[in-house]
Design an enzyme around this catalytic site. Structure first.
Site, PDB file in Angstrom:
ATOM      1  N   GLU A  51      33.223 -35.842 -57.076  1.00 34.36           N
ATOM      2  CA  GLU A  51      32.204 -35.753 -56.024  1.00 34.36           C
ATOM      3  C   GLU A  51      31.871 -34.297 -55.743  1.00 34.36           C
ATOM      4  O   GLU A  51      32.796 -33.473 -55.748  1.00 34.36           O
ATOM      5  CB  GLU A  51      32.710 -36.423 -54.737  1.00 34.36           C
ATOM      6  CG  GLU A  51      32.924 -37.906 -54.914  1.00 34.36           C
ATOM      7  CD  GLU A  51      33.472 -38.597 -53.657  1.00 34.36           C
ATOM      8  OE1 GLU A  51      33.616 -37.930 -52.618  1.00 34.36           O
ATOM      9  OE2 GLU A  51      33.759 -39.796 -53.740  1.00 34.36           O
TER      10      GLU A  51
ATOM     11  N   ARG B 260      38.488 -44.665 -52.702  1.00 39.40           N
ATOM     12  CA  ARG B 260      38.413 -43.382 -53.403  1.00 39.40           C
ATOM     13  C   ARG B 260      37.992 -43.679 -54.842  1.00 39.40           C
ATOM     14  O   ARG B 260      38.423 -44.696 -55.416  1.00 39.40           O
ATOM     15  CB  ARG B 260      39.774 -42.668 -53.412  1.00 39.40           C
ATOM     16  CG  ARG B 260      40.168 -42.064 -52.085  1.00 39.40           C
ATOM     17  CD  ARG B 260      39.249 -40.897 -51.680  1.00 39.40           C
ATOM     18  NE  ARG B 260      39.689 -40.233 -50.465  1.00 39.40           N
ATOM     19  CZ  ARG B 260      39.193 -40.469 -49.261  1.00 39.40           C
ATOM     20  NH1 ARG B 260      38.244 -41.370 -49.089  1.00 39.40           N
ATOM     21  NH2 ARG B 260      39.633 -39.785 -48.223  1.00 39.40           N
TER      22      ARG B 260
ATOM     23  N   HIS C  61      29.298 -40.712 -50.490  1.00 46.67           N
ATOM     24  CA  HIS C  61      30.529 -40.706 -49.674  1.00 46.67           C
ATOM     25  C   HIS C  61      30.194 -40.589 -48.180  1.00 46.67           C
ATOM     26  O   HIS C  61      30.506 -39.581 -47.538  1.00 46.67           O
ATOM     27  CB  HIS C  61      31.467 -39.580 -50.117  1.00 46.67           C
ATOM     28  CG  HIS C  61      32.887 -39.783 -49.662  1.00 46.67           C
ATOM     29  ND1 HIS C  61      33.985 -39.395 -50.389  1.00 46.67           N
ATOM     30  CD2 HIS C  61      33.403 -40.340 -48.530  1.00 46.67           C
ATOM     31  CE1 HIS C  61      35.100 -39.695 -49.733  1.00 46.67           C
ATOM     32  NE2 HIS C  61      34.763 -40.277 -48.588  1.00 46.67           N
TER      33      HIS C  61
END
Ligand code: DGY
Length: 335
Positions: free
Chosen positions: A278, A249, A297
């Site tokens: 994000e 993360r 991601h």
């Protein structure tokens, strides 16, 4: 097949991120389903209206905090289409007795593939060199200013040694002859649990791992202990010329410290699949930094794996609404 004592009453389900049609059909066959995505301004009102009566929710990548839960008085279960549960206020769920399910296992190998791709791309400068060809700059053989750095035989330090960390260690140690150091809360009894890695991976204190690894890859869950784990001190401990890869993360990294280590320290490169914010803001220096390979991601983002995650999350929700405890229920008892 549901058990004879199972709760078969139709329940209200809120789907808060798109689901494959076959999973939606499974839910609709047994329950009343509303699809409303709170990230889309035109669906926010429908989302909150459905939340007010929902007994089950399924989706991902949206923060579920105490305020949101206050608007969901009937909620019994949340089925997250993710393995990470950092978007959920765990103490608030525990206090309300709401069951949280997630999708461990089905994304392990795909996510390890992604992280290994970042290791390869960062070391061998794959994106930079592919752009060299694409942009018509390959007019003579490349010189050593564009040479990469071997991956095989290098020491890999893995932060976090759960399913994904172990899958990464297998790729590195068995496929690329890399000695593996790993840092986790508890050492794993490799001889017993992962005999193929016995003698090839070693539990190592964090500072020693940072000092000895050529490539450091983070795969640990985000928690109060791991938030901002990698800062200026940690990057300074890393070997000159080392590479940092983040498949965990974004919030485990202090991004300003990472940038400083790339610009003024001795870090060779970084491969990042995750970011503090994000999607990555357009003005983030990490987006265009010449030493950074940035991905949007995509750890688990293959057709097969996203289908498997959606199927597992749907089964989790159906089981939980029938009064059973799914195997993939997240343990909230110790939160
Ligand atoms: C996960 O499953 O946790 C992935 O990172 C997607 O959020």
């Amino acid at each position: 097949m549901l058990n004879p004592g199972a709760d078969t009453a139709r329940k209200k389900i809120l789907v808060f991120r798109e689901l494959p049609p076959e999973q939606l059909t499974r839910l609709q066959a047994l329950h009343e389903v509303t699809v409303a995505n709170p990230r889309l301004p035109e669906q926010v009102a429908a989302f909150h209206a459905a939340l007010a009566s929902a007994q089950g929710m399924i989706g991902s990548s949206y923060p579920v905090d105490a305020t949101l839960l206050a608007g969901a008085p009937h909620l019994q279960v949340i089925s997250s289409v993710s393995v990470g549960v950092d978007n959920y206020d765990l103490p608030a769920l525990a206090a309300r007795g709401i069951l949280l399910c997630h999708t461990p296992g089905v994304l392990t190998e795909t996510t390890a593939d992604t992280i290994f791709s970042l290791i390869m791309a960062s070391s061998r400068r794959l994106v930079e060199l592919a752009n060299h060809v694409r942009e018509g700059r390959w007019t003579s053989n490349i010189g050593e200013e564009l040479f990469g750095w071997d991956v095989h035989g290098k020491t890999l330090g893995i932060l976090g040694f759960g399913r994904i960390g172990q899958a990464l260690a297998r790729r590195a140690a068995l496929g690329f002859g890399m000695p593996v150091l790993y840092h986790s809360r508890h050492p794993v009894d490799l001889a017993q649990e992962l005999p193929a890695l016995a003698g090839k991976a070693r539990h190592t204190p964090l500072d020693e791992l940072l000092q000895r690894a050529d490539i450091v890859a983070a795969v640990l869950p985000l928690s109060s202990e791991t938030r901002r784990l990698m800062g200026a001190r940690e990057f300074a401990l890393m070997k000159p010329g080392a590479i940092f890869v983040n498949g965990a993360r974004g919030a485990i990294v202090q991004e300003e410290a990472l940038l400083a280590a790339l610009d003024h320290g001795t870090l060779r490169a970084a491969g990042l699949d995750v970011f503090a914010t994000e999607p990555l803001p357009l003005d983030s220096p990490l987006r265009t930094h010449p030493k950074v390979t940035a991905l949007p991601h995509i750890g688990s983002a293959t057709f097969e794996t996203r289908q498997a995650m959606a199927a597992l999350a749907t089964s989790n929700l159906l089981q939980a609404l029938a009064g059973e405890r799914p195997a993939a229920a997240f343990e909230l008892a110790y939160v």
